[in-house]
Design an enzyme around this catalytic site. Structure first.
Site, short mmCIF file in Angstrom:
data_model
loop_
_atom_site.label_atom_id
_atom_site.label_comp_id
_atom_site.label_asym_id
_atom_site.label_seq_id
_atom_site.Cartn_x
_atom_site.Cartn_y
_atom_site.Cartn_z
CE1 TYR A 137 -2.90 3.19 0.78
CE2 TYR A 137 -3.29 2.34 2.99
CZ TYR A 137 -3.51 3.30 2.03
OH TYR A 137 -4.33 4.36 2.29
CE LYS A 166 -6.06 2.35 -0.83
NZ LYS A 166 -6.46 2.75 0.53
#
Length: 300
Positions: A137, A166
């Protein structure tokens, strides 16, 4: 291994007025989102005020979401914390309670170089079974550390369970680089709600969306139109989704999400200090804006 895909909703964390977690509120929100046909749930991330919760609180919220979802949707728990030890503990816990996978944000606030980032992610990914999927992320505007493509590539090469990332920054050049990790088989989820449709067109698997925690409908509709190859409809729906993003400040202040959920009949509680709840005049203005928008879209 399961992937994140489609509309993956970043969930808010409902708190009571005294700052304690409203676990019944967590259950209500879980049911609400599943009823709106989101594809995956992503609790305890940025939208979930993760760094304002203790490790034990985060475990309890994770258990509540996994139990309430009961396999109806994919659930990935965000486990990134301020220390590596806490992150590993939360990662192991997510695996043990039956979550489908985890997301791990870069270390935050203190600068970390590329070698430190690589070692950090390898350590976390290696702490859970090889069959347990992990998403990196990257949100450099909040975490103060940027995860370069070459570092993500090195981590993915060392850890078979690191299956994607992400990316919550509106840089499509970097997004394209991530899409080429591991020979083009890396799963990329865009974290900027307003870029959902163009991200899909690039080859991303979906969006991790905070705004969809309040209004899942336009995002689900965008995804369905895209899968049906109805791009004209998808573009029209994306513009509607953007209107909701603008009205709800795109997650810059989660109190907008919580107040808007209350206006929809879903009590998502209050903010945890030091952040304040919206004052009454701003709530009234938000209601007016949403009423105008809902009159055009048909959402209530």
């Amino acid at each position: 291994m399961k992937h994140l895909y489609g509309v993956t909703t970043a969930m808010v964390t409902p708190f009571r007025k005294d700052g304690s977690i409203d676990f019944e509120g967590v259950e209500r929100l879980t049911d609400f989102l599943i009823s709106k046909r989101v594809h995956c749930l992503y609790p305890l991330g940025t939208t979930g005020e993760m760094l304002r919760l203790s490790v034990d609180e985060r475990k309890a919220v994770a258990e509540t979401v996994v139990r309430k979802a009961a396999g109806r949707v994919t659930v990935f728990i965000h486990v990134g914390a301020m220390t590596q030890e806490d992150t590993v503990e939360l990662a192991k816990h997510a695996s043990e309670i039956g979550a489908d996978g985890i997301g791990v944000v870069t270390p935050a606030f203190f600068g970390a170089n590329d070698a430190e980032l690589e070692r950090y992610f390898v350590t976390v990914a290696s702490s859970v079974p090889d069959s347990f999927p992990v998403y990196l992320y990257n949100i450099p505007q909040c975490a103060a550390n940027d995860l370069k493509t070459e570092v993500a590539e090195k981590v993915a090469a060392r850890c078979a369970n690191v299956i994607g990332i992400k990316y919550s920054y509106p840089d499509f050049l970097r997004t394209n680089e991530y899409l080429n990790v591991r020979g083009g088989s890396f799963s990329v989820m865009q974290g900027a709600d307003r870029l959902f449709l163009p991200a899909l067109a690039m080859g991303c698997e979906g969006v991790v969306s905070g705004v969809s925690c309040v209004y899942p409908e336009p995002f689900v509709a965008v995804y369905e139109a895209f899968l049906a190859n109805d791009l004209d409809q998808a573009r029209k729906l994306q513009r509607i989704a953007i209107r909701y993003c603008e009205t709800l400040k795109s997650g810059s202040n989660m109190s907008y999400f919580k107040e808007a959920l209350k206006l929809r009949g879903v009590d998502a509680g209050f903010m945890r200090a030091p952040q304040l709840d919206l004052p009454e005049d701003e709530i009234a203005d938000l209601k007016r804006r949403l009423d105008e928008l809902n009159a055009l879209t048909g959402y209530a």
